[in-house]
Design a protein around this motif. Structure first.
Motif, PDB file in Angstrom:
ATOM      1  N   ALA A 308       0.934  -1.286   0.059  1.00 60.51           N
ATOM      2  CA  ALA A 308      -0.022  -0.137  -0.018  1.00 60.51           C
ATOM      3  C   ALA A 308       0.688   1.252  -0.031  1.00 60.51           C
ATOM      4  O   ALA A 308       0.636   2.278  -0.704  1.00 60.51           O
ATOM      5  CB  ALA A 308      -1.017   0.044   1.269  1.00 60.51           C
ATOM      6  N   PHE A 332      -6.293  -5.015  -0.486  1.00 62.68           N
ATOM      7  CA  PHE A 332      -6.288  -3.855  -1.189  1.00 62.68           C
ATOM      8  C   PHE A 332      -7.483  -2.881  -1.009  1.00 62.68           C
ATOM      9  O   PHE A 332      -8.202  -2.014  -1.679  1.00 62.68           O
ATOM     10  CB  PHE A 332      -6.711  -4.320  -2.786  1.00 62.68           C
ATOM     11  N   HIS A 334      -7.249  -0.336   0.858  1.00 61.40           N
ATOM     12  CA  HIS A 334      -6.736   1.120   0.687  1.00 61.40           C
ATOM     13  C   HIS A 334      -7.176   1.697  -0.747  1.00 61.40           C
ATOM     14  O   HIS A 334      -7.135   2.923  -0.890  1.00 61.40           O
ATOM     15  CB  HIS A 334      -5.393   1.138   1.000  1.00 61.40           C
ATOM     16  N   ALA A 372      -2.280   0.746   5.332  1.00 61.32           N
ATOM     17  CA  ALA A 372      -3.228   1.510   4.373  1.00 61.32           C
ATOM     18  C   ALA A 372      -3.246   2.816   4.662  1.00 61.32           C
ATOM     19  O   ALA A 372      -3.125   3.871   3.958  1.00 61.32           O
ATOM     20  CB  ALA A 372      -4.824   0.881   4.398  1.00 61.32           C
ATOM     21  N   ALA A 375      -0.025   4.315   3.690  1.00 61.58           N
ATOM     22  CA  ALA A 375      -0.280   4.876   2.293  1.00 61.58           C
ATOM     23  C   ALA A 375      -0.984   6.160   2.064  1.00 61.58           C
ATOM     24  O   ALA A 375      -0.840   7.164   1.331  1.00 61.58           O
ATOM     25  CB  ALA A 375      -0.902   3.665   1.463  1.00 61.58           C
TER      26      ALA A 375
END
Ligand code: EPZ
Length: 427
Positions: A308, A332, A334, A372, A375
């Motif tokens: 991420a 996934f 994020h 996440a 990120a």
């Protein structure tokens, strides 16, 4: 409810000192319960996961003393409780390391099943397989894992999946088992090597940690020890990616560069300028990031925990990048949040296809897990305007003083508290 307000358009400049490894620390603290006398652990990160684990050890009867920043001494003498309480376990997935350490120390353990989490299903079948092979009777019922064993005996265990958690739990249960244990297809993460060194300093005999075959020769007793936690390679990677993503100039200090080989190689592939020293990595900008493909794998492959955090840099790179997540199903979550900031990403099975080159714009977004969240912080530093990130308790679980460390490098991050009604109207 706390949130981060982050001003974008930043080029990070300056330096950052990396803290001790979260993923090593959460294994070392349960392991300390197996010692016959006191254990001191230094360079622990000041994060909520560690606070939760210290509370768990005290609940079980150990005395835990804070010596100073990042330093705890654990006195495991009066350990009497073998049942870990749900209100603490639910905060910390790594509580399941108490299975191996309590089983070894007391011959029994009752630990609530770790919650699944946003990364997808988090089974523990390989933990159960290994602990059963060592002689434990296992019952999984009503969300609890109950282990009992009159005697633990060494065994040969072949892991069906390369799993950090199961490798660690089996090591913990095997160090005082009768005879020899062989773990084949073992995980090779640096945190496993750090744990093996810790256990061996307590008198254990663990050989081969860091390779896919770990041999453990059971010993009768484990003594106390002192140990310094290794640097957190994922925290270090996060700041390196933040520096590259913002085209900054940052010196990342107190790292073990070897632990970041895959990340360094990938960053050079996308045109980041990096200098690597003995215990530091300097990022000298990444003005024209190039697209690339990334496949996450167990160590020494590209770490799933930085899948991420590297996305914002790939979103800046003009062209198509493909990120394939081979370790966790469903890591996934994020992507939807980053798409709210203008990213063009399409998910196909285990891959995210990123059409890069367009600029990110600020937006209110929500952290679904700690990586996440990291990120989203990097994306917010790159985006134009001010972004608001909620769910930052996830970030606090794994990053010590992240806003201070980034603000020292020129970020403009404020931790804001939202009242419930404000919370109700925002995301
Ligand atoms: C550790 O999680 C880390 N957590 C994770 O970091 C990291 O992402 C992961 O290892 C992989 O490197 C800690 O160390 C506390 P696994 P763990 O067991 O041990 C499957 C972070 O952000 N599996 O190596 O839970 C599993 O579903 C966290 O710091 C089984 O099938 O990961 C996954 O697909 C997130 N059966 C794969 O193996 C099992 O019994 C790898 O999981 C166990 C795992």
């Amino acid at each position: 409810m706390e949130k981060f307000s982050i001003k974008g358009g930043v080029n990070l400049k300056g330096e950052v000192v990396i803290s001790g490894s979260k993923n090593s620390s959460v294994a070392l603290l349960p392991a300390a319960l197996m010692a016959g006398s006191r254990v001191t652990i230094e360079n622990l990160p000041d994060i909520s996961d560690i606070q939760t684990l210290a509370e768990l050890l005290m609940y079980l009867g150990a005395r835990v003393e804070k010596n100073g920043p990042g330093s705890l001494t654990i006195y495991p003498h009066n350990l009497f409780q073998w049942q870990a309480p749900y209100y603490l376990v639910k905060k910390l997935r790594a509580s399941y390391y108490l299975l191996g350490s309590l089983l070894s120390r007391l011959g029994k353990a009752v630990v609530p099943l770790p919650g699944g989490c946003i990364l997808g299903p988090r089974p523990i079948d390989q933990h159960i397989k290994g602990l059963t092979a060592l002689g434990a009777r296992v019952k999984v019922k009503d969300g609890m894992v109950t282990l009992k064993a009159e005697e633990l005996k060494g065994a040969e265990i072949y892991l069906d999946v390369v799993t950090v958690g199961a490798t660690i739990n089996i090591m913990l249960a095997a160090v005082k088992a009768k005879g020899k244990t062989i773990i084949e297809n073992a995980a090779k993460e640096p945190e496993i090597v750090d744990l093996a060194n810790f256990l061996n300093s307590m008198g254990a005999e663990v050989v081969g940690a860091g390779t896919d075959v770990i041999k453990i020769y059971g010993v009768k007793e484990l003594t106390g020890t002192s140990h310094m936690v290794i640097p957190d390679r994922i925290e270090a990677g996060t700041y390196i990616l933040a520096a590259a993503g913002t085209n900054g100039e940052v010196l990342v200090r107190e790292v073990i560069p070897k632990h970041l080989d895959a990340v360094i190689a990938k960053l050079r592939e996308v045109n980041a300028n990096l200098e690597v020293g003995e215990d530091w990595i300097r990022v000298k900008g990444c003005p024209h990031p190039q697209p690339t493909n990334i496949k996450t794998y167990p160590y020494p492959g590209f770490p799933t925990d930085l899948q991420a955090p590297i996305m914002p840099l790939l979103i800046k790179a003009r062209g198509t990048s493909i990120v394939t997540e081979n370790v966790f199903e469903g890591r996934f979550k994020h992507v939807d949040e980053i798409k709210r900031m203008g990213a063009n990403i399409m998910l196909e099975g285990r891959s995210a296809i990123i059409e890069g080159g367009n600029s990110l714009t600020s937006a209110p977004v929500k952290a679904m897990d700690l990586r996440a969240g990291a990120a989203l912080m990097i994306a917010a530093l790159i985006a134009d305007g001010e972004s608001i990130i909620s769910g930052i308790d996830h970030i606090d679980r794994g990053y010590e003083n992240i806003e201070e460390k980034l603000n020292q490098m020129g970020a403009g991050i404020k931790r804001i508290t939202c009242s419930n009604e404000q919370e109700a109207v925002s995301r």
